[in-house]
Design a protein around this motif. Structure first.
Motif, mmCIF file in Angstrom:
data_model
loop_
_atom_site.group_PDB
_atom_site.id
_atom_site.type_symbol
_atom_site.label_atom_id
_atom_site.label_comp_id
_atom_site.label_asym_id
_atom_site.label_seq_id
_atom_site.Cartn_x
_atom_site.Cartn_y
_atom_site.Cartn_z
ATOM 1 N N GLN A 128 41.980 44.602 44.560
ATOM 2 C CA GLN A 128 41.701 45.561 45.627
ATOM 3 C C GLN A 128 40.994 44.856 46.791
ATOM 4 N N TRP A 182 44.276 45.531 38.656
ATOM 5 C CA TRP A 182 44.135 46.578 39.663
ATOM 6 C C TRP A 182 42.765 46.505 40.327
ATOM 7 N N VAL A 183 41.729 46.324 39.521
ATOM 8 C CA VAL A 183 40.366 46.278 40.073
ATOM 9 C C VAL A 183 40.164 45.016 40.899
ATOM 10 N N CYS A 190 48.412 40.423 29.620
ATOM 11 C CA CYS A 190 49.433 41.472 29.713
ATOM 12 C C CYS A 190 50.558 41.258 28.704
ATOM 13 N N VAL A 218 46.304 45.171 33.082
ATOM 14 C CA VAL A 218 46.705 45.954 34.262
ATOM 15 C C VAL A 218 45.468 46.536 34.955
ATOM 16 N N TYR A 219 44.533 47.065 34.172
ATOM 17 C CA TYR A 219 43.311 47.612 34.773
ATOM 18 C C TYR A 219 42.516 46.508 35.474
ATOM 19 N N SER A 220 42.379 45.360 34.806
ATOM 20 C CA SER A 220 41.631 44.245 35.405
ATOM 21 C C SER A 220 42.288 43.781 36.695
ATOM 22 N N VAL A 275 35.110 45.996 34.060
ATOM 23 C CA VAL A 275 36.054 44.920 33.733
ATOM 24 C C VAL A 275 35.300 43.752 33.103
ATOM 25 N N LEU A 310 47.094 47.052 28.723
ATOM 26 C CA LEU A 310 46.203 48.028 29.361
ATOM 27 C C LEU A 310 45.005 47.335 30.010
ATOM 28 N N LYS A 311 44.384 46.436 29.261
ATOM 29 C CA LYS A 311 43.228 45.700 29.775
ATOM 30 C C LYS A 311 43.624 44.843 30.971
ATOM 31 N N HIS A 326 33.609 49.498 38.777
ATOM 32 C CA HIS A 326 34.834 49.031 38.137
ATOM 33 C C HIS A 326 34.737 47.550 37.780
#
Length: 128
Positions: A110, A106-107, A91, A102-104, A8, A99-100, A4
């Motif tokens: 973590q 999230w990754v 965002c 939120v995914y970034s 990213v 989308l980019k 992931h």
């Protein structure tokens, strides 16, 4: 999470390159458009301002994303922080940037990713 993080990084590199190309194209287009309104003072001033400020803003954000993406692929701790900031600002760019971003986020937020970047931290050199 390594996969992931690599994804990213690649996304930010790709969008950084596209953003730099878009900034150059926007500069050229707005400078070209300015030539059509040379006789009017206000449109010339507005297009002059926009032809500098918008490409600079897009180019700056794209450069940050590009550098951050390259750092993420190398697992540099500073790159994680840089991409978190770039992703959060991205965002605001609906819908693709959201989308980019939120995914970034999230990754990179973590616990497993945080540990991954702490392992690759370079120890500070002792002061002599």
């Amino acid at each position: 999470m390594k996969k992931h993080v690599t994804v990213v990084g690649a996304i930010h590199i790709g969008f950084g390159i596209l953003g730099l190309i878009a900034a150059i194209a926007l500069f050229v287009i707005l400078r070209f458009a300015r030539g059509f309104v040379e006789n009017d003072e206000v449109p010339t001033m507005v297009l002059g301002f926009l032809s500098i400020s918008l490409p600079l803003l897009i180019g700056f954000m794209s450069t940050l994303g590009l550098v951050g993406g390259l750092g993420l692929i190398s697992y540099r701790p500073w790159a994680r922080y840089l991409v978190i900031v770039v992703a959060a600002l991205g965002c605001l760019n609906i819908p693709i940037g959201t989308l980019k971003g939120v995914y970034s986020l999230w990754v990179l937020l973590q616990d497993e990713t945080v540990k991954l970047f702490e392992v690759n931290k370079v120890p500070a050199s002792p002061m002599v």
